[in-house]
Design a protein around this motif. Structure first.
Motif, short mmCIF file in Angstrom:
data_model
loop_
_atom_site.label_atom_id
_atom_site.label_comp_id
_atom_site.label_asym_id
_atom_site.label_seq_id
_atom_site.Cartn_x
_atom_site.Cartn_y
_atom_site.Cartn_z
N GLN A 1 -33.83 28.80 -6.00
CA GLN A 1 -33.66 29.41 -7.32
C GLN A 1 -34.31 30.78 -7.38
OE1 GLN A 1 -35.48 26.35 -9.69
NE2 GLN A 1 -33.57 25.22 -10.03
N ALA A 2 -35.49 30.90 -6.78
CA ALA A 2 -36.20 32.17 -6.79
C ALA A 2 -35.43 33.23 -6.00
CB ALA A 2 -37.60 31.99 -6.23
N ARG A 3 -34.87 32.85 -4.87
CA ARG A 3 -34.12 33.82 -4.07
C ARG A 3 -32.88 34.30 -4.83
NH1 ARG A 3 -36.40 34.41 0.69
NH2 ARG A 3 -37.59 32.68 1.62
N ASN A 4 -32.21 33.38 -5.52
CA ASN A 4 -31.03 33.76 -6.30
C ASN A 4 -31.39 34.64 -7.48
OD1 ASN A 4 -29.29 32.29 -4.66
ND2 ASN A 4 -29.44 30.44 -5.90
N LYS A 5 -32.54 34.40 -8.08
CA LYS A 5 -32.93 35.13 -9.29
C LYS A 5 -33.66 36.43 -8.98
CE LYS A 5 -35.43 34.56 -13.66
NZ LYS A 5 -36.18 33.61 -14.53
N VAL B 1 -46.91 34.08 -8.84
CA VAL B 1 -46.47 32.74 -8.46
C VAL B 1 -45.41 32.27 -9.45
CG1 VAL B 1 -47.17 30.37 -8.01
CG2 VAL B 1 -48.74 32.25 -7.49
N VAL B 2 -44.21 32.03 -8.96
CA VAL B 2 -43.11 31.62 -9.84
C VAL B 2 -42.75 30.15 -9.66
CG1 VAL B 2 -42.17 33.95 -9.97
CG2 VAL B 2 -41.37 32.39 -8.16
N GLY B 3 -43.33 29.50 -8.65
CA GLY B 3 -43.06 28.09 -8.44
C GLY B 3 -44.11 27.43 -7.58
N LYS C 1 -46.12 23.78 -1.48
CA LYS C 1 -45.30 24.97 -1.32
C LYS C 1 -45.48 25.90 -2.52
CE LYS C 1 -40.50 26.13 -0.14
NZ LYS C 1 -39.18 25.53 0.13
N MET C 2 -45.76 27.14 -2.26
CA MET C 2 -45.94 28.15 -3.30
C MET C 2 -44.85 29.21 -3.14
SD MET C 2 -49.24 30.62 -4.02
CE MET C 2 -50.26 29.30 -4.68
N VAL C 3 -44.11 29.46 -4.21
CA VAL C 3 -43.03 30.44 -4.20
C VAL C 3 -43.47 31.63 -5.06
CG1 VAL C 3 -40.60 30.86 -4.68
CG2 VAL C 3 -41.35 28.57 -4.00
N CYS C 4 -43.43 32.82 -4.49
CA CYS C 4 -43.93 34.01 -5.18
C CYS C 4 -42.87 35.10 -5.25
CB CYS C 4 -45.17 34.57 -4.47
SG CYS C 4 -46.55 33.43 -4.36
N ASP C 5 -42.95 35.90 -6.28
CA ASP C 5 -42.15 37.11 -6.39
C ASP C 5 -42.58 38.04 -5.27
OD1 ASP C 5 -41.28 39.75 -7.09
OD2 ASP C 5 -41.00 39.11 -9.15
N GLY C 6 -41.65 38.41 -4.41
CA GLY C 6 -41.99 39.21 -3.25
C GLY C 6 -42.50 40.60 -3.59
#
Length: 448
Positions: free
Chosen positions: A358-362, A400-402, A390-395
């Protein structure tokens, strides 16, 4: 004097309806709530509360085995389903009484019969009595969906599973969502042979792929059988009371119960909503705006009947927002961003915010950090089961977005971590936080 019998009439005394009733009454409104079954709703009576208690009971299977590695001389033990079942149902009875007492203490009139909408400001009780109200709130929740095919009447749903007379030796579960995977874990730990049938090729659609794949791997290692891209053909009842389950492209299964966990449907049938002018969607859910108002100005809806986010805490917040806005002169709306959720599987998983895909798509540019480890307890217990965080971040910003995790106590850990995600903290701020050692939660500030 008002032209109506009540300022607010609530249909359904589940989590959302009870909260709305109590808060509206506290604001000075004259409130009545009608409930045709038991006060407390799905969560308390036949959902998350009794299910979580079964999860606790099932965990003892592993805990007793692990205890031997920690020096405890555990004698040969036996599990008694009736004891767990009856104690769980006893707790449900206690909570049912407490919910009713809460409404009574807040001067809410509780009417224990079915109510239907018979006008923009009128409801009709099963006894035939008609009651008027300035506002009507629909909070009737949803019920389990049961597929239809030859012999499907032999299946049960999560409503009935808490009342089984005995522990089934073989369980077939239909579905790939959280209810299916939770009961798969429960019955497998209690000693049943579990087969999960899913019409698609993935479990827990919508959850982060890495986390759900880890659950699938662990579940299979523990003995749960999965049949993907598999549909039912028929269920036949055998002379000995068991069932023969026929599926497309697979060998027949013999089961003691077949549990349907294939989604939930809003409880709007026969409620009189369409006749009163309330617009429903294609699934029968009440269409509402951001303030929970339906297409009829005097009729509102909260909780699962709206099919927005089917989670108890969300229904409670919607009920609170409705009551504060309409009766408390404190208008506000529910923020649906960054809602944490959990699956009380074995082991449990939890997540908040965007998944990696979802983060990659958004966002396009994404940085992902993970920690793949064995919990200290599992190491000494000689259990190979691994946790995954798992931590998902805005590159671009590092925000941290997830956060997604699977492992012991994941839901307990995530609740606090969800605050950080909601607040928009960055990976650097996580890194600056000193680890609490030794703990599993410290992995959140040590990810690479």
């Amino acid at each position: 004097m008002s032209d109506y019998d009540y300022d607010l009439f609530v249909i359904g005394a589940g989590s959302g309806g009870v909260r709305a009733s109590r808060i509206a009454a506290a604001h000075g409104a004259r409130v009545a709530v009608a409930e045709e079954y038991r006060v407390g709703g799905t969560c308390v009576i036949r959902g998350c509360v009794p299910k979580k208690l079964l999860v606790y009971g099932a965990h003892f299977a592993e805990d007793l085995k692990d205890a031997q590695r920690f020096g405890w001389n555990v004698p040969e033990v036996e599990f008694d389903w009736a004891t767990l079942r009856d104690n769980v149902l006893g707790e449900v009875d206690r909570l049912n009484g407490l919910y009713g007492q809460t409404l009574s203490n807040n001067n809410v009139d509780v009417i224990l019969e079915r109510a239907t909408v018979s006008g923009a400001h009128e409801v009709t009780l099963a006894s035939g009595r008609k009651i008027t109200a300035r506002y009507i709130l629909i909070a009737v929740g949803a019920h389990p969906h049961s597929p239809e095919f030859p012999g499907s009447e032999h299946g049960i749903t999560s409503n009935e599973v808490f009342h089984l007379e005995k522990l089934p030796r073989r369980v077939v579960i239909a579905g790939g969502g959280y209810i299916a995977n939770e009961f798969a874990g429960i019955f497998n730990e209690l000693g049943s042979k579990v087969t999960l049938i899913n019409r698609s090729d993935v479990i827990l659609r919508g959850y982060d792929e890495s986390i759900r794949d880890r659950l699938l791997q662990i579940s299979m290692t523990k003995g749960v059988e999965f049949r993907f891209n598999c549909g039912f053909e028929s269920i036949d009842k055998n002379d000995d009371g068991t069932f023969t389950v026929m599926t497309k492209g697979h060998d027949p299964l013999i089961a003691d119960i077949v549990l349907f966990a294939t989604g939930r449907v809003p409880n709007t049938d026969g409620l009189g909503l369409a006749e009163a002018g309330v617009e429903l969607d294609q699934h029968g859910a009440v269409k509402v705006d951001a303030d929970n108002k339906s297409s009829v100005d005097s009729i509102y809806a909260v909780g699962d009947v709206t099919n927005r986010v089917q989670l108890t805490p969300v229904a409670i917040r919607e009920g609170q927002a409705f009551a504060d806005t309409i009766f408390g002169n404190k208008p506000h709306r529910v923020d649906y961003d960054c809602i944490p959720s959990a699956v009380f599987s074995h082991p449990p998983m939890a997540g908040v915010g965007l998944t990696e895909s979802q983060a990659r798509n958004k966002l396009g540019s994404v940085s992902v950090y993970t920690s793949d480890f064995r919990a200290m307890k599992n190491v000494l217990a000689n259990r190979n089961e691994r946790a995954l965080y798992k931590m998902v971040c805005d590159g671009t910003t590092g925000r941290v977005v997830g956060l997604h995790m699977i492992g012991p106590d994941s839901p307990e850990i995530l609740q606090a971590a969800a605050i950080a995600v909601k607040a928009g903290l960055t990976k650097d701020q996580f890194d600056q936080t000193v680890a609490l050692h030794p703990s599993m939660a410290e992995e959140l500030v040590l990810m690479k």
